[in-house]
Write an enzyme that holds these catalytic residues in place. Structure first.
Site, PDB file in Angstrom:
ATOM      1  CD1 TRP A  48      36.401  37.660  93.318  1.00 52.19           C
ATOM      2  CD2 TRP A  48      35.201  39.429  93.972  1.00 52.19           C
ATOM      3  NE1 TRP A  48      37.206  38.437  94.091  1.00 52.19           N
ATOM      4  CE2 TRP A  48      36.499  39.533  94.514  1.00 52.19           C
ATOM      5  CE3 TRP A  48      34.287  40.442  94.244  1.00 52.19           C
ATOM      6  CZ2 TRP A  48      36.890  40.598  95.307  1.00 52.19           C
ATOM      7  CZ3 TRP A  48      34.669  41.504  95.043  1.00 52.19           C
ATOM      8  CH2 TRP A  48      35.956  41.570  95.561  1.00 52.19           C
ATOM      9  CG  HIS A  49      30.586  41.173  94.390  1.00 44.76           C
ATOM     10  ND1 HIS A  49      30.854  41.162  93.047  1.00 44.76           N
ATOM     11  CD2 HIS A  49      30.995  42.381  94.843  1.00 44.76           C
ATOM     12  CE1 HIS A  49      31.390  42.315  92.703  1.00 44.76           C
ATOM     13  NE2 HIS A  49      31.500  43.077  93.771  1.00 44.76           N
ATOM     14  N   GLY A  50      29.978  37.042  96.423  1.00 39.89           N
ATOM     15  CA  GLY A  50      29.487  36.279  97.562  1.00 39.89           C
ATOM     16  C   GLY A  50      28.818  34.996  97.151  1.00 39.89           C
TER      17      GLY A  50
END
Lengths: 292, 473
Positions: B325-327
């Protein structure tokens, strides 16, 4: 709501007071401490005479060995500043002139720096002078060349906040302890000790038609009866677009190309900076060419 | 528009004045003002992406009404899947498209199969992961029958785009935030002052802590090959504080701004670096995302029920998705994986809910806090490094225990340890904030506020204003 607004404006008022007090304290401390950069050092010099002045970027700061001149009995001022452009050089010369510091010769490093658009007062160099913005000479420079002059001059502490990396708390604290910089400003030479490996440097393809800042430097030197010596400090062997230097030589009077004077790449820290060994060799070459 | 900019301060003052003076007690008009100002706030970065938010808003508004209206389960499912497909499709396209293509190319290269390089020049819309998750939760809640959809489009659009938390959270649930758009907001002095305190505390975390650490972190990670072990250790510690100060600072300013407009947003951080184990860390770090994953992925997967294999599977899934989700980079996935590995022993020993009480400081608990912090810092290296190889190399060098020269002068014209006193100052202030919102509490609150403001002015980094790290997610 009224209570909240009173609370809010109390905070704003306190912040404004803090800004004024901090501005006053920072200025007082920095102004009264030993100079911690070459701009401040230039302002501390008054009514002095030197045999020569060297101006430019780190390619001067790391290349002109003051002690070699001293050995030969010459007094010189190495005012090369890392990251400086010709605009910064011009301001430095102007301030020295206003402080009645005189020279027999002025050497100005001109190479890729020539392609400067207008007269640029770089942010980092501006930060060195900004605590002294209320001094008349400095004020005039900022008024003319700083887009943010009004904020810097009239909003308390704005100049310290905006330049916090260079004149923030760290600078204030070191000034409070009267701590000088990591190298001697009087000497001005900052040696490098690495040996370049597989480095190259790319010059611009062509020079711009006319350098406004160089014109100003010329005018300033003319007004004090000096002819500036323009020079290019050495580059390593892997220099791209050497044609640029030929163009400079063709167009500039009194231009000396030293780009190839140091042949061995072992005398370079990286392609555009000499190491200590190279710097000494180059300095002695200059002494032979201009002082003997 | 950055929270730590003059523009935002002026913007907020303007909105605040209009909101409480001109539109006092006019809930609908206040909502319109919030909506317009949210679009202005977002459009300040790139107005083109406003259409994306608008599309998402209209889609979920409409589909949720259909889900509620139809009594047939099949249709409900179709509408839900439509919402999921569009929202996640947009997220995948804008955030992960190039990542998937590049990963595919790398895999093919392993098998000596050459594929033509193809990538799209995509600008990542700011905050897309945050508002996508917020709208998704609304539709899912409606589908589950846990929430009645609203017919008030303005209120719904305001909920999706509510500017304080639009670009980096906290990710609010519709059941918590949406009803607040229908009730008359009353100005309360204490609530508003607590908002101001949160904004000041958030600014301190961002401008003083995160941005001061950023200078050193950038240098140490860029030049990690030439640094000794001590500097590399400092680098990972600095990054731990940079990301915490940056993200929790943003959240505090968001919550504080919300309070100035009469809204109550959920807390997102609770002094996570005083956690006594990694499970507690995840209950205190990015709470709104953790609970989102728990409610919409972990529990539907079976959570901690079932056999050990199923439990392990669920833990890995949740942490890997969280990392992803973060990147769009394997480093984030690896970061999630490491956290899963940290978490599993606790789960297997059924110790993952051991430290749920308030934080107390005993020798034993402080020791556990230090251990948790160290392993967290190691994981952060993967989060910050450009690639897994670099992160591995960084960690290897860090544990080579080469302490030749502890204090070194760096080419950013600073000693490597210079920011340590600031971190200690921050830890002391955090101690006052343990189990509370901010250190501004108890007696002499106004004086404490001023001290914090003084710190912000004196120690703040203004010369090199940095965007919030989580904007890129």
């Amino acid at each position: 709501m009224k209570r909240f607004l009173i609370y809010f404006f109390k905070i704003i008022a306190c912040v404004l007071c803090m800004l004024c007090v901090l501005d006053f304290t920072y200025t007082l401390v920095i102004k009264n401490s030993v100079p911690r950069n070459k701009f401040r050092y230039a302002l501390s010099l008054k009514n002095r005479h030197y045999d020569a002045l060297f101006l430019g970027s780190s390619r001067v700061e790391n290349s002109i060995v003051t002690s070699e001149f001293k050995k030969q009995g010459f007094s010189i001022l190495n005012m090369g500043i890392s990251g400086a452009k010709l605009g910064d050089t011009y301001f430095l010369l102007k301030l020295l002139n206003e402080n009645k510091v005189t020279f027999d010769k002025v050497f100005v490093q001109v190479d890729y720096l020539y392609n400067e658009d207008g007269i640029v007062f770089t942010e980092a160099r501006k930060a060195y002078l900004i605590p002294l913005i209320r001094d008349e000479n400095v004020k005039q420079i900022f008024k003319k060349y700083d887009d943010d002059f009004l904020c810097n001059y009239y909003i308390p502490f704005y100049r310290y906040a905006k330049n916090s990396y260079r004149v923030g708390f760290r600078e204030f604290f070191n000034s409070l302890l009267n701590k000088g910089p990591r190298y001697s400003l009087e000497d001005g030479y900052v040696p490098r000790y690495n040996v370049a490996k597989h480095k190259k440097f790319i010059l611009p393809k062509h020079k711009i038609k006319k350098s406004k800042v160089l014109e100003e430097i010329n005018n300033l030197c003319e007004s004090i009866n000096l002819t500036p010596v323009y020079f290019t400090a050495p580059f390593c062997n892997n220099l791209i677009n050497e044609q640029f230097l030929v163009e400079l030589k063709n167009d500039l009077n009194n231009f000396f190309d030293y780009s190839k004077v140091i042949e061995n790449d072992e005398n370079f820290d990286d392609c555009q900076h000499l190491n200590d060994k190279g710097a000494r060799e180059f300095t002695n070459q200059l002494i032979r060419d201009f002082f003997e | 528009m950055l929270f730590n900019s003059i523009e935002y301060f002026v913007f907020l003052m303007l909105i605040f004045s209009l909101y409480w003076v001109l539109l006092k007690n006019k809930t609908k008009q206040q909502n319109i003002l919030i909506l317009v100002s949210s679009y202005v706030f977002y459009g300040w970065w790139d107005y083109r992406f406003l259409f994306l938010i608008l599309f998402s808003t209209v889609l979920d508004y409409t589909l949720s009404l259909y889900i509620h209206k139809t009594s047939k389960k099949v249709y409900k499912k179709i509408y839900l899947y439509a919402s999921l497909s569009f929202n996640l499709g947009l997220l995948l396209t804008f955030k992960y498209f190039n990542f998937f293509i590049e990963s595919f190319e790398s895999i093919m290269n392993v098998f000596n199969i050459h594929v033509n390089h193809y990538s799209l020049k995509i600008i990542l819309p700011v905050g897309i992961s945050f508002y996508t998750f917020q709208t998704l939760s609304y539709t899912i809640d409606v589908y589950r029958g846990q929430l009645k959809p609203t017919k008030d489009f303005v209120a719904f659009a305001s909920f999706v785009t509510f500017f304080p938390q639009l670009v980096a959270g906290p990710i609010e649930r519709a059941k918590d935030l949406l009803p607040q758009f229908f009730t008359t907001r009353k100005f309360e002095y204490d609530f508003a002052v607590s908002g101001i305190n949160l904004i000041i505390w958030g600014l301190f975390k961002k401008i003083v802590i995160a941005d001061s650490c950023a200078v050193y972190v950038d240098y140490i990670f860029d030049q990690y090959q030439t640094q000794n072990s001590f500097t590399l250790m400092l680098g990972s510690i600095y990054f731990a504080f940079q990301i915490y100060g940056d993200f929790s600072g943003y959240t505090d300013i968001a919550i504080g701004t919300g309070r100035l407009l009469g809204f109550n947003l959920k807390p997102n951080f609770q002094t996570p670096y005083f956690s006594r184990d990694i499970a507690e860390f995840w209950r205190r770090w990015h709470i709104s995302l953790t609970t989102w994953f728990k409610d919409y992925i972990y529990i539907p997967l079976g959570g901690s029920k079932g056999g050990v294999v199923k439990q392990l599977r669920n833990v890995f899934i949740i942490f890997l998705i969280s990392g992803f989700w973060h990147g769009a980079n394997w480093t984030f996935v690896f970061w999630g994986l490491i956290n899963a590995i940290y978490f599993i022993p606790l789960m297997l020993l059924k110790n993952n809910r051991k430290n749920t009480s308030e934080i107390v400081f005993t020798i034993h608990s402080v020791f556990k806090m230090i251990v948790t912090f160290i392993i967290t810092c190691i994981a952060w290296v993967f989060f910050r490094a450009d690639s897994i190889t670099i992160a591995m190399d960084y960690i290897r060098k860090m544990f080579s225990f080469n302490f030749s020269k502890l204090i070194t002068y760096t080419n950013i014209e600073r000693y490597n340890v210079e920011v340590v006193p600031l971190i200690f100052l921050f830890l002391i202030l955090e101690l006052f904030a343990v189990n509370h919102e901010t250190p501004i509490r108890g007696k002499m609150k106004f004086f404490k506020t001023l001290i914090l403001l003084l710190f912000i002015i004196v120690f703040g980094v203004y010369s090199d204003q940095k965007e919030f790290i989580y904007f890129q997610f």
